[in-house]
Design a protein around this motif. Structure first.
Motif, PDB file in Angstrom:
ATOM      1  N   LEU A  63     -22.680 -20.488 -30.619  1.00 29.46           N
ATOM      2  CA  LEU A  63     -22.768 -20.630 -29.165  1.00 29.46           C
ATOM      3  C   LEU A  63     -24.077 -20.078 -28.601  1.00 29.46           C
ATOM      4  O   LEU A  63     -24.642 -20.660 -27.675  1.00 29.46           O
ATOM      5  CB  LEU A  63     -21.574 -19.978 -28.474  1.00 29.46           C
ATOM      6  CG  LEU A  63     -20.239 -20.706 -28.622  1.00 29.46           C
ATOM      7  CD1 LEU A  63     -19.115 -19.895 -27.983  1.00 29.46           C
ATOM      8  CD2 LEU A  63     -20.301 -22.099 -28.013  1.00 29.46           C
ATOM      9  N   ASP A  64     -24.588 -18.996 -29.172  1.00 27.81           N
ATOM     10  CA  ASP A  64     -25.828 -18.419 -28.659  1.00 27.81           C
ATOM     11  C   ASP A  64     -26.990 -19.405 -28.804  1.00 27.81           C
ATOM     12  O   ASP A  64     -27.721 -19.647 -27.845  1.00 27.81           O
ATOM     13  CB  ASP A  64     -26.159 -17.101 -29.360  1.00 27.81           C
ATOM     14  CG  ASP A  64     -27.437 -16.495 -28.813  1.00 27.81           C
ATOM     15  OD1 ASP A  64     -27.478 -16.164 -27.607  1.00 27.81           O
ATOM     16  OD2 ASP A  64     -28.417 -16.374 -29.585  1.00 27.81           O
ATOM     17  N   VAL A  65     -27.154 -19.987 -29.974  1.00 27.55           N
ATOM     18  CA  VAL A  65     -28.269 -20.926 -30.157  1.00 27.55           C
ATOM     19  C   VAL A  65     -28.048 -22.184 -29.321  1.00 27.55           C
ATOM     20  O   VAL A  65     -29.006 -22.753 -28.779  1.00 27.55           O
ATOM     21  CB  VAL A  65     -28.537 -21.244 -31.642  1.00 27.55           C
ATOM     22  CG1 VAL A  65     -27.528 -22.201 -32.217  1.00 27.55           C
ATOM     23  CG2 VAL A  65     -29.939 -21.789 -31.816  1.00 27.55           C
ATOM     24  N   GLN A  66     -26.816 -22.609 -29.138  1.00 32.62           N
ATOM     25  CA  GLN A  66     -26.544 -23.772 -28.289  1.00 32.62           C
ATOM     26  C   GLN A  66     -26.904 -23.477 -26.834  1.00 32.62           C
ATOM     27  O   GLN A  66     -27.473 -24.323 -26.140  1.00 32.62           O
ATOM     28  CB  GLN A  66     -25.082 -24.208 -28.446  1.00 32.62           C
ATOM     29  CG  GLN A  66     -24.833 -24.783 -29.821  1.00 32.62           C
ATOM     30  CD  GLN A  66     -23.377 -24.824 -30.216  1.00 32.62           C
ATOM     31  OE1 GLN A  66     -22.535 -24.129 -29.649  1.00 32.62           O
ATOM     32  NE2 GLN A  66     -23.075 -25.640 -31.211  1.00 32.62           N
ATOM     33  N   PHE A  67     -26.603 -22.270 -26.388  1.00 33.21           N
ATOM     34  CA  PHE A  67     -26.973 -21.845 -25.046  1.00 33.21           C
ATOM     35  C   PHE A  67     -28.491 -21.825 -24.891  1.00 33.21           C
ATOM     36  O   PHE A  67     -29.043 -22.333 -23.910  1.00 33.21           O
ATOM     37  CB  PHE A  67     -26.385 -20.455 -24.766  1.00 33.21           C
ATOM     38  CG  PHE A  67     -26.722 -19.887 -23.427  1.00 33.21           C
ATOM     39  CD1 PHE A  67     -26.119 -20.366 -22.283  1.00 33.21           C
ATOM     40  CD2 PHE A  67     -27.638 -18.858 -23.313  1.00 33.21           C
ATOM     41  CE1 PHE A  67     -26.418 -19.833 -21.035  1.00 33.21           C
ATOM     42  CE2 PHE A  67     -27.944 -18.314 -22.072  1.00 33.21           C
ATOM     43  CZ  PHE A  67     -27.340 -18.809 -20.935  1.00 33.21           C
TER      44      PHE A  67
END
Length: 162
Positions: A63-67
């Motif tokens: 989720l962090d890299v997608q954000f």
């Protein structure tokens, strides 16, 4: 609540649209973009926004890299995101290292802690679907709708509210 047939509302807080809940729209978009290279250019944005709006369907560790990918897209545009995603794919194909090269995302802070904000001002179940297509009114209009969903996703995550 997760996307499930017949509930009328999914875990992002959106009401179902004519095609159903957000998952129905998401899978229909993925299917249509496979036959339409111009539509496919927004694939990374679609995937990141959908998973950030529906984190129960995502792997938390990504989720962090997608954000950060959505933030890069909103800041630098689609061409910049396409260059970064092509770099990531090439890097993985050559077995250089596993995982993401985080250098392109260094300017963007991590995903806020505390979990999903739960609702968004723009989402997938609001996407118009006419004549059997999401791009019946053109690719530019489709891109604008995907951009609005990306903006709403980042806005909700960063503000902590819908």
């Amino acid at each position: 609540m997760t996307d499930s047939p017949g509930t009328g509302q999914c875990d992002c807080g959106a009401a179902a649209g004519p095609l159903g809940e957000c998952a129905d729209y998401y899978y229909a978009i993925l299917a249509e973009e496979q036959a339409d290279p111009r539509m496919y250019q927004w694939h990374a944005v679609v995937v990141c926004a959908y998973l950030l709006q529906h984190p129960s369907r995502a792997h938390e560790k990504y989720l962090d890299v997608q954000f950060r990918m959505l933030r890069l897209y909103l800041d630098q545009g689609l061409d910049a995101l396409l260059r970064v995603t092509a770099h990531q794919v090439a890097r993985n194909k050559h077995g250089v290292r596993s995982g993401y090269d985080m250098a392109p995302f260094a300017a963007y802070g991590p995903i806020p802690q505390g979990g999903s904000p739960g609702s968004f001002r723009a989402g997938f179940s609001g996407m118009p679907f006419r004549d059997g297509s999401f791009v019946s009114d053109g690719h530019a209009a489709y891109g604008e709708r995907i951009h609005a969903i990306a903006e709403a996703t980042v806005e909700s995550w960063t503000s902590g509210t819908a």
